[in-house]
Design an enzyme around this catalytic site. Sequence first.
Site, PDB file in Angstrom:
ATOM      1  N   HIS A 154      23.460  50.883  87.056  1.00  0.00           N
ATOM      2  CA  HIS A 154      24.186  50.671  88.308  1.00  0.00           C
ATOM      3  C   HIS A 154      25.696  50.876  88.105  1.00  0.00           C
ATOM      4  O   HIS A 154      26.326  51.674  88.792  1.00  0.00           O
ATOM      5  CB  HIS A 154      23.893  49.248  88.809  1.00  0.00           C
ATOM      6  CG  HIS A 154      24.569  48.907  90.103  1.00  0.00           C
ATOM      7  ND1 HIS A 154      23.915  48.921  91.300  1.00  0.00           N
ATOM      8  CD2 HIS A 154      25.842  48.539  90.384  1.00  0.00           C
ATOM      9  CE1 HIS A 154      24.761  48.585  92.273  1.00  0.00           C
ATOM     10  NE2 HIS A 154      25.937  48.338  91.735  1.00  0.00           N
ATOM     11  N   GLU A 155      26.253  50.176  87.128  1.00  0.00           N
ATOM     12  CA  GLU A 155      27.703  50.283  86.892  1.00  0.00           C
ATOM     13  C   GLU A 155      28.071  51.679  86.406  1.00  0.00           C
ATOM     14  O   GLU A 155      29.163  52.176  86.694  1.00  0.00           O
ATOM     15  CB  GLU A 155      28.186  49.211  85.912  1.00  0.00           C
ATOM     16  CG  GLU A 155      27.927  47.752  86.343  1.00  0.00           C
ATOM     17  CD  GLU A 155      28.407  47.421  87.755  1.00  0.00           C
ATOM     18  OE1 GLU A 155      29.386  48.040  88.219  1.00  0.00           O
ATOM     19  OE2 GLU A 155      27.789  46.553  88.404  1.00  0.00           O
ATOM     20  N   GLU A 204      28.883  52.436  96.544  1.00  0.00           N
ATOM     21  CA  GLU A 204      27.594  51.815  96.263  1.00  0.00           C
ATOM     22  C   GLU A 204      26.474  52.854  96.307  1.00  0.00           C
ATOM     23  O   GLU A 204      25.456  52.709  95.624  1.00  0.00           O
ATOM     24  CB  GLU A 204      27.362  50.684  97.274  1.00  0.00           C
ATOM     25  CG  GLU A 204      26.368  49.625  96.850  1.00  0.00           C
ATOM     26  CD  GLU A 204      26.752  48.844  95.596  1.00  0.00           C
ATOM     27  OE1 GLU A 204      27.923  48.871  95.166  1.00  0.00           O
ATOM     28  OE2 GLU A 204      25.845  48.198  95.030  1.00  0.00           O
ATOM     29  N   HIS A 249      28.769  53.801  89.402  1.00  0.00           N
ATOM     30  CA  HIS A 249      30.143  53.594  89.890  1.00  0.00           C
ATOM     31  C   HIS A 249      31.140  54.341  89.002  1.00  0.00           C
ATOM     32  O   HIS A 249      32.083  54.963  89.480  1.00  0.00           O
ATOM     33  CB  HIS A 249      30.503  52.100  89.864  1.00  0.00           C
ATOM     34  CG  HIS A 249      29.878  51.294  90.970  1.00  0.00           C
ATOM     35  ND1 HIS A 249      30.086  51.569  92.299  1.00  0.00           N
ATOM     36  CD2 HIS A 249      29.070  50.200  90.947  1.00  0.00           C
ATOM     37  CE1 HIS A 249      29.439  50.674  93.055  1.00  0.00           C
ATOM     38  NE2 HIS A 249      28.804  49.837  92.251  1.00  0.00           N
TER      39      HIS A 249
HETATM   40 ZN    ZN Z   1      27.717  48.141  92.899  1.00  0.00          ZN
END
Ligand code: ZN
Length: 523
Positions: free
Chosen positions: A264-265, A294, A268
């Site tokens: 997830h990170e 996101e 980003h």
């Molecule tokens: Zn996030």
Amino acid sequence: METKFQELKNRLLEVNDISSAAGLLYWDQSTYMPPGGAAARARQTATLGRLAHEKFTDPTIGKLLDALEAYEKSLDYDSDAAGLLRVARRKYERAIKIPAKFTAEVANHTSESYQVWTEARPANDFERVRPYLEKTLEYSRQAANFFPGYDHIADPHIESSDYGMKAEDVSRVFAELRQELVPLVSAITSQEPADDSCLHQHFPEEKQLAFGLEVAEQFGYDMHRGRQDKTHHPFMTKFSLGDVRITTRTKENFLGDALFSTLHETGHALYEQGICPDYEGTPLARGTSSGVHESQSRLWENLVGRSRGFWYHFYPKLQSVFSEQLGSVSKDTFNRAINKVERSLIRTNADEVTYNLHVMLRFDLELAMLEGNLEIRDLPEVWRERFEADFGIAPPDDKDGVLQDVHWYFGLIGGAFQGYTLGNILGAQFYASAFKAHPEIPTEIRREGKFSTLHNWLKENLYQHGSKYTAPEIIERATGSPLSIKPYIAYLHSKYGELYDLDGCGPAQWTEMMETWPDGSAS
Ligand code: ZN
């Protein structure tokens, strides 16, 4: 003009440097700082925040922007200079509307409120934090009223994180999505739940961290411009385009936590690392909105990282790292485990299907509070009722109900949640467009663990532009369509149609959607 433009850029660079220094202090506070440093650190970050705000709202910046207005109009809309002036002007005009005294007051209040919340939540004591939350709501309404002329009182809050969207737009999209999700969630959860016991074994931390990072690098995360450290609540942060960091946390008794939060990170971070290097130090050098940001964490975490094709390639590797734990667990069992859907109390632990219902609940309550249609004293009860209506289970207490998220207790009410679900929707939309351009992407991932075609498409069409275009602009440019829930719904139906018994749903739906997107989807 050149000199004035250069002077503006120099001033913006100073603001950027102060903010980046504050960011570094925050990163340190969340990773390595000993607890004894907390009080001084809070003061130091507040000082830097104030300095950055003062420098940015200096009337000289306003004068420079005025002087450069004609120049801006003479520029091509798509040029970097025009983009920079547009974004700087928008942010400046917003910043000067909020009095510094108000910002300082709110900062003081929220840090007190946060302190009380950290004690009230474990004690399941909403009453303790209620007066603080009432004050927060007052501040949130006041903050909105610095921007008169809005259609809905939540608009100024939403615009600060998802510029270009209003409460009405979000409400409309959420209502459409809700209609699809509620029956989907009940169809899935009425079936035998997936067995995820294979994820709940002992997995040594070092190996978890190494495996996650290996996948991150394979995605395209550049370690020469990045690093990973441990923290309590994972986040991504950037100090320059050459220093984009991710953080993670491990649970040795649960494999899913560190692995998927790392992916997830990384999503980003890929966005930030992919921004055009010429934008360094300017207001263009960041992702354009919280929803679009996101979308990238969700795309890499879920559409890629929880896909069957991804694990076709990576599962044998994972099995060799954890041979004792996973050696006899089949790929199918593992795939069902990491995609388990269940009605659960906590948003941050929710799966990708039910997650959105958690977000919509919060979004709707935010609107009602800001409108004055929901009193804080009634909030826990209204939360329980709505939760039960949406999830079919009642939260047993406030600790795992209205007290669970930090957002309302450590910031203003409004604009904090919609980005998560916009991200889920947009992740599928961007992926569908990348597939349309390069139908070989899923095959490359499955056969070779190769992500460069997908990554390059995203860099080219989204990442490199940073904040130059607003979210609605970049969505339309990159995908040929305004925001649409169709790809996301097709993705969910096809993925979960394969994992569960769902009428008329199967893998073909998603492929068909991607092949015809965006033209065929309109029919
Ligand atoms: Zn996030």
